[in-house]
Design an enzyme around this catalytic site. Structure first.
Site, mmCIF file in Angstrom:
data_model
loop_
_atom_site.group_PDB
_atom_site.id
_atom_site.type_symbol
_atom_site.label_atom_id
_atom_site.label_comp_id
_atom_site.label_asym_id
_atom_site.label_seq_id
_atom_site.Cartn_x
_atom_site.Cartn_y
_atom_site.Cartn_z
ATOM 1 N N GLU A 36 8.546 -14.610 2.055
ATOM 2 C CA GLU A 36 7.398 -14.125 2.834
ATOM 3 C C GLU A 36 7.794 -12.922 3.680
ATOM 4 O O GLU A 36 8.843 -12.936 4.316
ATOM 5 C CB GLU A 36 6.898 -15.262 3.729
ATOM 6 C CG GLU A 36 5.413 -15.283 3.904
ATOM 7 C CD GLU A 36 4.674 -15.574 2.610
ATOM 8 O OE1 GLU A 36 4.252 -14.600 1.945
ATOM 9 O OE2 GLU A 36 4.521 -16.745 2.269
ATOM 10 N N HIS A 37 6.924 -11.910 3.645
ATOM 11 C CA HIS A 37 7.181 -10.660 4.360
ATOM 12 C C HIS A 37 8.481 -10.006 3.871
ATOM 13 O O HIS A 37 9.190 -9.364 4.643
ATOM 14 C CB HIS A 37 7.202 -10.879 5.882
ATOM 15 C CG HIS A 37 5.829 -11.171 6.423
ATOM 16 N ND1 HIS A 37 4.891 -10.186 6.657
ATOM 17 C CD2 HIS A 37 5.224 -12.339 6.746
ATOM 18 C CE1 HIS A 37 3.777 -10.732 7.119
ATOM 19 N NE2 HIS A 37 3.946 -12.041 7.174
ATOM 20 N N SER A 70 -22.718 -10.206 -3.840
ATOM 21 C CA SER A 70 -21.762 -11.309 -3.765
ATOM 22 C C SER A 70 -22.474 -12.608 -3.420
ATOM 23 O O SER A 70 -23.231 -12.684 -2.445
ATOM 24 C CB SER A 70 -20.698 -11.024 -2.698
ATOM 25 O OG SER A 70 -19.964 -12.216 -2.459
ATOM 26 N N SER A 129 -8.181 -16.915 3.919
ATOM 27 C CA SER A 129 -7.329 -18.095 4.032
ATOM 28 C C SER A 129 -5.881 -17.786 3.729
ATOM 29 O O SER A 129 -5.029 -18.656 3.827
ATOM 30 C CB SER A 129 -7.823 -19.168 3.069
ATOM 31 O OG SER A 129 -7.723 -18.673 1.752
ATOM 32 N N GLY A 130 -5.586 -16.567 3.333
ATOM 33 C CA GLY A 130 -4.212 -16.244 2.976
ATOM 34 C C GLY A 130 -3.910 -16.577 1.525
ATOM 35 O O GLY A 130 -2.758 -16.634 1.125
ATOM 36 N N SER A 132 -5.263 -14.678 -0.818
ATOM 37 C CA SER A 132 -5.491 -13.382 -1.462
ATOM 38 C C SER A 132 -6.849 -13.204 -2.115
ATOM 39 O O SER A 132 -6.952 -12.736 -3.246
ATOM 40 C CB SER A 132 -4.422 -13.121 -2.516
ATOM 41 O OG SER A 132 -3.216 -12.894 -1.895
ATOM 42 N N SER A 133 -7.893 -13.558 -1.381
ATOM 43 C CA SER A 133 -9.216 -13.304 -1.946
ATOM 44 C C SER A 133 -9.440 -11.807 -2.148
ATOM 45 O O SER A 133 -10.049 -11.394 -3.132
ATOM 46 C CB SER A 133 -10.314 -13.915 -1.074
ATOM 47 O OG SER A 133 -10.185 -13.501 0.259
ATOM 48 N N ASP A 178 0.806 -9.751 -3.800
ATOM 49 C CA ASP A 178 -0.454 -10.437 -4.115
ATOM 50 C C ASP A 178 -1.066 -9.923 -5.417
ATOM 51 O O ASP A 178 -1.423 -10.691 -6.305
ATOM 52 C CB ASP A 178 -1.473 -10.244 -2.981
ATOM 53 C CG ASP A 178 -0.937 -10.714 -1.648
ATOM 54 O OD1 ASP A 178 0.105 -11.402 -1.637
ATOM 55 O OD2 ASP A 178 -1.545 -10.389 -0.613
#
Ligand code: GLA
Length: 391
Positions: A36-37, A70, A129-130, A132-133, A178
């Protein structure tokens, strides 16, 4: 799947008059297991694509108009963009800045859409939400544009174009993880990606009677207004200091021992901790994949736990919500590993949980979370899926 396909086609007909000649597409969301990161620090990541994601129905138009709708933001109605005008980010366009950014990015690379199109989207990834939408929408749009206009690009190009649009059009300096995980996803496999050169390998995710459980904190997170760009800048400053001592391109070039030797050159304590996370997390990711290949899922889980501690203490991107979820998860017997996933500052955690412990996990973690934070978390037992496709 069939059901969703019929639902989105019916909605397209309702919104745009009919659905003659319209096609249905899908791009997944992603979850990162460890690393992560690290992706903007030239390190390794280990994400996988999910079977939840974004559905799109698209049809080319004869004129230069684009009509966007959408099902996740029905209150916004149809949003129109005329491609004969200059394409620019515009707050008033709301979510449309994501697909539009991709149209713009293709244009920047010499691939101009010869006409407009109608596009309806429906996503079953919880927004913000994290998972990756936004990258899912970007890769989906690129996949659709390639299909509609015959652009000569690979899936890996779709990832790079998606990232370019996010960086330059939507103002988030994200790395490649992502979009890459989404564009290159493979069922039941995670992707071990070296972000310094985009070399990658698919690793089968054999969890031996365990499953991936995602806990969504329901604390909304917008990358643009978060401290994401600030963390990236702190790492760049730390790298500049280190470069005065050693010939490296990124923090991912350092192992732990070399970092410890050189770190006094970074005078700022905060930047020092940011760099330490980037270096150690990269090494942890390499080690975690090695452990997984040897079938040592226990070691993999422990490295996930270490990852969370480093993100909490050195990188400071977890926050009370994610820490509560992870602390509670660590108490549940049958939890192999648990950590925050994605950018942090809200969003989700990822846990590997033995199948017979999943019910207890959801009730126990859910209860502790609600008691401590004051509202509910949501839980998803997820499957690892393929990259984008036409349905
Ligand atoms: C976000 C970014 C990625 C990556 C993660 C943190 O998801 O889009 O590029 O930096 O945060 O690992």
């Amino acid at each position: 799947m069939t059901n969703i396909k019929e639902t989105v086609l019916a909605k397209f007909a309702e919104v745009f008059g009919d659905n003659n000649g319209a096609d249905v597409y899908f791009a997944p969301g992603r979850v990162n297991l460890i690393g992560e990161h690290t992706d903007y620090n030239g390190g390794h990541v280990f994400p996988c694509a999910l079977t939840i994601g974004t559905y799109g129905v698209a049809r080319k138009r004869a004129d230069k108009m684009c009509h966007f709708y959408s099902m996740n933001f029905e209150n916004l109605g149809v949003i129109d963009v005329d491609l004969s005008n200059k394409i620019e980010p515009d707050k008033a366009l709301d979510w449309v800045n994501y697909p539009l950014g991709v149209v713009w990015a293709f244009g920047e690379k010499g691939m101009k859409a010869e006409s407009g199109f109608d596009l309806l989207l429906y996503g079953n990834i919880p927004n913000g939400s994290g998972l990756s939408s936004s990258a899912s929408v970007e890769v989906l749009t690129g996949f659709i544009l390639r299909d509609l206009f015959g652009f000569d690009v690979t899936n890996q190009d779709l990832a790079l174009i998606g990232q370019y649009s996010e960086n330059k059009f939507n103002g988030v300096n994200c790395g490649i993880m992502d979009q890459f995980a989404i564009a290159m996803g493979k069922k039941d496999h995670a992707i071990f990606l070296d972000t310094s050169n985009l070399q990658f390998e698919y690793a089968p995710l054999k969890l031996e009677g365990a499953k991936i459980v995602i806990a969504c904190s329901n604390k909304k997170r917008g990358l643009g207004d978060s401290k994401y760009n600030e963390r990236r800048a702190e790492c760049e400053d730390a790298l500049a200091s280190l470069k005065t001592m050693v010939d490296i391109k990124s923090l991912g070039d350092l192992d732990e021992a070399t970092y410890e030797k050189l770190s006094p050159v970074i005078k700022d304590g905060t930047k020092c901790r940011r760099a330490r996370h980037a270096v150690y997390e990269n090494q942890r990711t390499i080690e975690a994949v090695r452990a997984l290949k040897l079938g040592n899922i226990k070691a993999f889980g422990q490295l996930m736990n270490e990852s969370h501690k480093s993100l909490r203490d050195d990188y400071e991107v977890t926050g009370k919500e994610l820490d509560t979820l992870v602390d509670a998860a660590w108490q549940v017997p049958g939890v192999i590993g648990s950590r925050m996933t994605g950018a942090g500052f809200g969003g989700c955690t990822v846990s590997i949980v033995r199948e017979d412990a999943i019910d207890t996990f959801i009730s126990q973690v859910g209860e502790t979370y609600e008691k401590t934070i004051g509202y509910k978390a949501d839980f998803y037992v997820v499957e690892i899926g393929d990259g984008p496709c036409k349905l």
